[in-house]
Design a protein around this motif. Structure first.
Motif, PDB file in Angstrom:
ATOM      1  N   LEU A 156       0.824  -1.206   0.000  1.00 57.35           N
ATOM      2  CA  LEU A 156       0.000   0.000   0.000  1.00 57.35           C
ATOM      3  C   LEU A 156       0.861   1.260   0.000  1.00 57.35           C
ATOM      4  CD1 LEU A 156      -2.736  -0.941   2.635  1.00 57.35           C
ATOM      5  CD2 LEU A 156      -2.990  -0.863   0.147  1.00 57.35           C
ATOM      6  N   ASP A 157       0.415   2.249  -0.755  1.00 56.22           N
ATOM      7  CA  ASP A 157       1.041   3.577  -0.761  1.00 56.22           C
ATOM      8  C   ASP A 157       2.537   3.519  -1.032  1.00 56.22           C
ATOM      9  OD1 ASP A 157      -1.502   4.633  -0.026  1.00 56.22           O
ATOM     10  OD2 ASP A 157      -1.088   4.100   2.061  1.00 56.22           O
ATOM     11  N   GLY A 158       2.946   2.549  -1.861  1.00 54.04           N
ATOM     12  CA  GLY A 158       4.346   2.444  -2.240  1.00 54.04           C
ATOM     13  C   GLY A 158       5.247   1.849  -1.186  1.00 54.04           C
ATOM     14  N   GLY A 159       4.679   1.401  -0.079  1.00 52.07           N
ATOM     15  CA  GLY A 159       5.490   0.826   0.981  1.00 52.07           C
ATOM     16  C   GLY A 159       5.719  -0.660   0.779  1.00 52.07           C
ATOM     17  N   PRO A 160       6.379  -1.314   1.740  1.00 50.30           N
ATOM     18  CA  PRO A 160       6.593  -2.758   1.639  1.00 50.30           C
ATOM     19  C   PRO A 160       5.271  -3.507   1.781  1.00 50.30           C
ATOM     20  CG  PRO A 160       7.272  -1.974   3.792  1.00 50.30           C
ATOM     21  CD  PRO A 160       6.950  -0.758   2.988  1.00 50.30           C
ATOM     22  N   PRO A 161       5.183  -4.727   1.248  1.00 50.26           N
ATOM     23  CA  PRO A 161       3.936  -5.505   1.382  1.00 50.26           C
ATOM     24  C   PRO A 161       3.570  -5.708   2.845  1.00 50.26           C
ATOM     25  CG  PRO A 161       5.376  -6.495  -0.251  1.00 50.26           C
ATOM     26  CD  PRO A 161       6.189  -5.433   0.438  1.00 50.26           C
ATOM     27  N   GLN A 162       2.286  -5.591   3.128  1.00 48.79           N
ATOM     28  CA  GLN A 162       1.770  -5.797   4.484  1.00 48.79           C
ATOM     29  C   GLN A 162       0.487  -6.612   4.415  1.00 48.79           C
ATOM     30  OE1 GLN A 162      -0.198  -2.314   6.386  1.00 48.79           O
ATOM     31  NE2 GLN A 162       0.570  -1.129   4.624  1.00 48.79           N
ATOM     32  N   PRO A 163       0.174  -7.370   5.478  1.00 50.11           N
ATOM     33  CA  PRO A 163      -1.027  -8.205   5.435  1.00 50.11           C
ATOM     34  C   PRO A 163      -2.290  -7.349   5.391  1.00 50.11           C
ATOM     35  CG  PRO A 163      -0.043  -8.229   7.621  1.00 50.11           C
ATOM     36  CD  PRO A 163       0.913  -7.519   6.735  1.00 50.11           C
ATOM     37  N   CYS A 164      -3.169  -7.683   4.444  1.00 49.45           N
ATOM     38  CA  CYS A 164      -4.408  -6.943   4.261  1.00 49.45           C
ATOM     39  C   CYS A 164      -5.552  -7.909   3.980  1.00 49.45           C
ATOM     40  CB  CYS A 164      -4.304  -5.976   3.071  1.00 49.45           C
ATOM     41  SG  CYS A 164      -3.119  -4.631   3.287  1.00 49.45           S
ATOM     42  N   LEU A 165      -6.768  -7.446   4.243  1.00 49.78           N
ATOM     43  CA  LEU A 165      -7.970  -8.108   3.751  1.00 49.78           C
ATOM     44  C   LEU A 165      -8.492  -7.293   2.582  1.00 49.78           C
ATOM     45  CD1 LEU A 165     -10.250  -9.320   6.691  1.00 49.78           C
ATOM     46  CD2 LEU A 165      -9.135 -10.708   4.954  1.00 49.78           C
ATOM     47  N   MET A 166      -8.814  -7.987   1.491  1.00 44.10           N
ATOM     48  CA  MET A 166      -9.313  -7.323   0.295  1.00 44.10           C
ATOM     49  C   MET A 166     -10.744  -7.785   0.063  1.00 44.10           C
ATOM     50  SD  MET A 166      -5.841  -7.713  -2.006  1.00 44.10           S
ATOM     51  CE  MET A 166      -6.103  -6.243  -3.015  1.00 44.10           C
ATOM     52  N   ALA A 167     -11.682  -6.855   0.159  1.00 48.30           N
ATOM     53  CA  ALA A 167     -13.105  -7.186   0.091  1.00 48.30           C
ATOM     54  C   ALA A 167     -13.603  -7.152  -1.348  1.00 48.30           C
ATOM     55  CB  ALA A 167     -13.904  -6.204   0.944  1.00 48.30           C
ATOM     56  N   ILE A 168     -14.191  -8.267  -1.783  1.00 43.01           N
ATOM     57  CA  ILE A 168     -14.719  -8.357  -3.142  1.00 43.01           C
ATOM     58  C   ILE A 168     -16.051  -9.100  -3.119  1.00 43.01           C
ATOM     59  CG2 ILE A 168     -12.421  -8.307  -4.201  1.00 43.01           C
ATOM     60  CD1 ILE A 168     -12.553 -11.286  -4.559  1.00 43.01           C
ATOM     61  N   PRO A 169     -16.882  -8.921  -4.151  1.00 40.51           N
ATOM     62  CA  PRO A 169     -18.139  -9.672  -4.221  1.00 40.51           C
ATOM     63  C   PRO A 169     -17.872 -11.159  -4.433  1.00 40.51           C
ATOM     64  CG  PRO A 169     -18.213  -7.724  -5.639  1.00 40.51           C
ATOM     65  CD  PRO A 169     -16.785  -7.900  -5.217  1.00 40.51           C
ATOM     66  N   VAL A 170     -18.647 -11.998  -3.760  1.00 36.30           N
ATOM     67  CA  VAL A 170     -18.515 -13.442  -3.946  1.00 36.30           C
ATOM     68  C   VAL A 170     -18.806 -13.825  -5.394  1.00 36.30           C
ATOM     69  CG1 VAL A 170     -19.495 -15.694  -3.271  1.00 36.30           C
ATOM     70  CG2 VAL A 170     -18.995 -13.969  -1.530  1.00 36.30           C
ATOM     71  N   SER A 171     -19.599 -13.044  -6.078  1.00 35.95           N
ATOM     72  CA  SER A 171     -19.910 -13.326  -7.486  1.00 35.95           C
ATOM     73  C   SER A 171     -18.678 -13.271  -8.377  1.00 35.95           C
ATOM     74  CB  SER A 171     -20.957 -12.336  -7.999  1.00 35.95           C
ATOM     75  OG  SER A 171     -20.474 -10.998  -7.916  1.00 35.95           O
ATOM     76  N   GLN A 172     -17.583 -12.684  -7.880  1.00 42.78           N
ATOM     77  CA  GLN A 172     -16.365 -12.564  -8.681  1.00 42.78           C
ATOM     78  C   GLN A 172     -15.317 -13.631  -8.340  1.00 42.78           C
ATOM     79  OE1 GLN A 172     -14.836  -8.547  -8.735  1.00 42.78           O
ATOM     80  NE2 GLN A 172     -16.851  -7.656  -9.103  1.00 42.78           N
ATOM     81  N   VAL A 173     -15.683 -14.600  -7.506  1.00 41.85           N
ATOM     82  CA  VAL A 173     -14.754 -15.678  -7.175  1.00 41.85           C
ATOM     83  C   VAL A 173     -15.373 -17.013  -7.551  1.00 41.85           C
ATOM     84  CG1 VAL A 173     -13.887 -14.328  -5.230  1.00 41.85           C
ATOM     85  CG2 VAL A 173     -15.577 -16.115  -4.812  1.00 41.85           C
ATOM     86  N   GLU A 174     -14.528 -18.025  -7.632  1.00 34.91           N
ATOM     87  CA  GLU A 174     -14.978 -19.403  -7.839  1.00 34.91           C
ATOM     88  C   GLU A 174     -14.967 -20.114  -6.490  1.00 34.91           C
ATOM     89  OE1 GLU A 174     -13.460 -23.584  -9.912  1.00 34.91           O
ATOM     90  OE2 GLU A 174     -12.377 -21.704 -10.290  1.00 34.91           O
ATOM     91  N   ILE A 175     -16.076 -20.733  -6.144  1.00 32.82           N
ATOM     92  CA  ILE A 175     -16.149 -21.521  -4.918  1.00 32.82           C
ATOM     93  C   ILE A 175     -15.725 -22.951  -5.234  1.00 32.82           C
ATOM     94  CG2 ILE A 175     -17.648 -22.409  -3.096  1.00 32.82           C
ATOM     95  CD1 ILE A 175     -19.405 -19.932  -3.472  1.00 32.82           C
TER      96      ILE A 175
END
Length: 393
Positions: A156-175
């Motif tokens: 984020l913001d050009g910094g080093p990778p950090q643990p995040c949760l990324m919220a997306i619609p379930v309709s855009q993933v495969e179960i």
């Protein structure tokens, strides 16, 4: 259920009514590895997913004690149902820490939310956001949810990778329907796969700032909301000791009933309730249950004290104490379940027996990474000796 003051008695009545329906379909749900759509729809229609949601977004903003008692009551009837009754509301907790626009987007949809914290995703920057790809396991409740938070290391913001949760619609993933397990089968905790899903910045939650400050990203929050008045992880994980204890309480009741009525065929028809072994076992399992209740009460009391004080940041040793309390309840419930099963013997091992079902579910509860006993001992011991702590739990 609108955003209003909810009496504990009324909440427990709601829990009992819903959980009794879950109990009635327990064995079918166990075979199918999912609860019925009707059961989950009724949970949502009752507004039970909003129990912890901040009031400004239409939630009830419950404090820890009534929420944990709600989960405990459901678990008394069905541990797997309690798992989802805990997960759907608590997953709204991290939504409440998203940037304001992300919060509004998800809460205004009033849909069910699930997540997988494990940072396994791969990201590629695109504009102000990122493209997310990867595979995850253990997405509890995903079959009936509209939103999912997926873990990834994000620069984020050009910094080093950090643990995040990324919220997306379930309709855009495969179960990926791979949930074939020992216990908690009706939770439908299947795998997830996605490829190149775009995630804007307002739908990304950086975990380290949230855990270290207990405050939401971007402000715009009510400081009186319980979610913002206690350390994030001890609050977020509070349902686990509740569901472990509720299931253990039901098991002990079933054990007592069977012990009173049990005849020992290979002991010439002796009554187990009059045998020294039966008498001793009755006392021992009840003593162990009282120990679990005491540990649970310590956890609840500490959360309530923090909420009262408005302490969203605590020392490592305080956080790790909560870790070991969670782990001790989960492990103790699993050990108690094993003792009850092996004491009752062959009559309790058949499919379709409630003891067998509760035992499998409680053993599986104890396997969750947030309260693994050995990890908790390491974290608590290190913090007591000033050698650090577990990095997250």
């Amino acid at each position: 259920m609108s955003a209003r003051v909810l009496e504990t008695r009324e909440l427990l009545e709601e829990a009992t009514a819903w959980a009794q329906v879950a109990e009635a379909e327990a064995f079918e749900a166990d075979r199918n590895a999912r609860f019925s759509e009707a059961l989950i729809a009724s949970f949502r229609q009752k507004g039970l997913h909003r129990l912890l949601r901040p009031r400004r977004y239409g939630g009830l903003g419950l404090r820890p004690r009534p929420f944990m008692e709600f989960i405990r009551r459901v678990a008394y009837h069905n541990v797997a149902a309690a798992w989802l009754a805990y997960f759907y509301p608590i997953h709204e907790a991290w939504v409440a820490f998203l940037p304001p626009e992300g919060r509004r987007r998800i809460f205004e949809s009033d849909a069910l939310v699930v997540d997988v914290f494990t940072p396994l995703g791969q990201v590629e920057p695109e504009g102000e956001g990122f493209r997310l790809s990867g595979e995850w396991k253990f997405a509890s409740g995903v079959l009936y949810a509209d939103w999912i938070g997926l873990g990834a290391m994000v620069p984020l913001d050009g910094g080093p990778p950090q643990p995040c949760l990324m919220a997306i619609p379930v309709s855009q993933v495969e179960i990926v329907e791979n949930w074939d397990t020992l216990g908690l089968r009706p939770t439908g905790s299947h795998g997830i796969r996605c490829q190149g899903v775009y995630v804007p910045r307002e739908m990304i939650l950086p975990l380290i700032p949230v855990v270290s400050t207990g405050k939401p990203v971007g402000g715009e929050y009510d400081e009186e909301e319980p979610l913002y008045r206690a350390p994030f992880m001890p609050m977020f994980l509070m349902g686990f000791p509740a569901l472990a204890l509720g299931g253990a309480e039901r098991l002990v009741e079933m054990f007592a009933e069977r012990t009173r009525n049990r005849m020992r065929i290979y002991q010439l028809g002796a009554k187990e309730a009059e045998n020294a072994s039966g008498i001793r076992s009755m006392a021992e399992v009840h003593l162990k249950l009282e120990t679990l209740r005491a540990l649970y009460d310590r956890y609840v009391a500490q959360l309530e004290a923090w909420v009262e004080e408005g302490r969203s940041v605590v020392e490592d040793v305080e956080r790790e104490r909560m870790f070991i309390l969670r782990a001790a309840v989960a492990r103790g419930a699993a050990e108690l379940a094993t003792q009850i099963l092996t004491t009752l013997g062959g009559t309790a091992v058949y499919k379709g027996d409630k003891v067998e079902l509760f035992v499998r579910d409680l053993l599986t509860v104890a396997c969750h990474t947030t309260h693994l006993y050995e990890d908790a001992l390491q974290g608590y011991g290190k913090s007591l000796l000033g050698l650090g702590a577990h990095p997250l739990w």
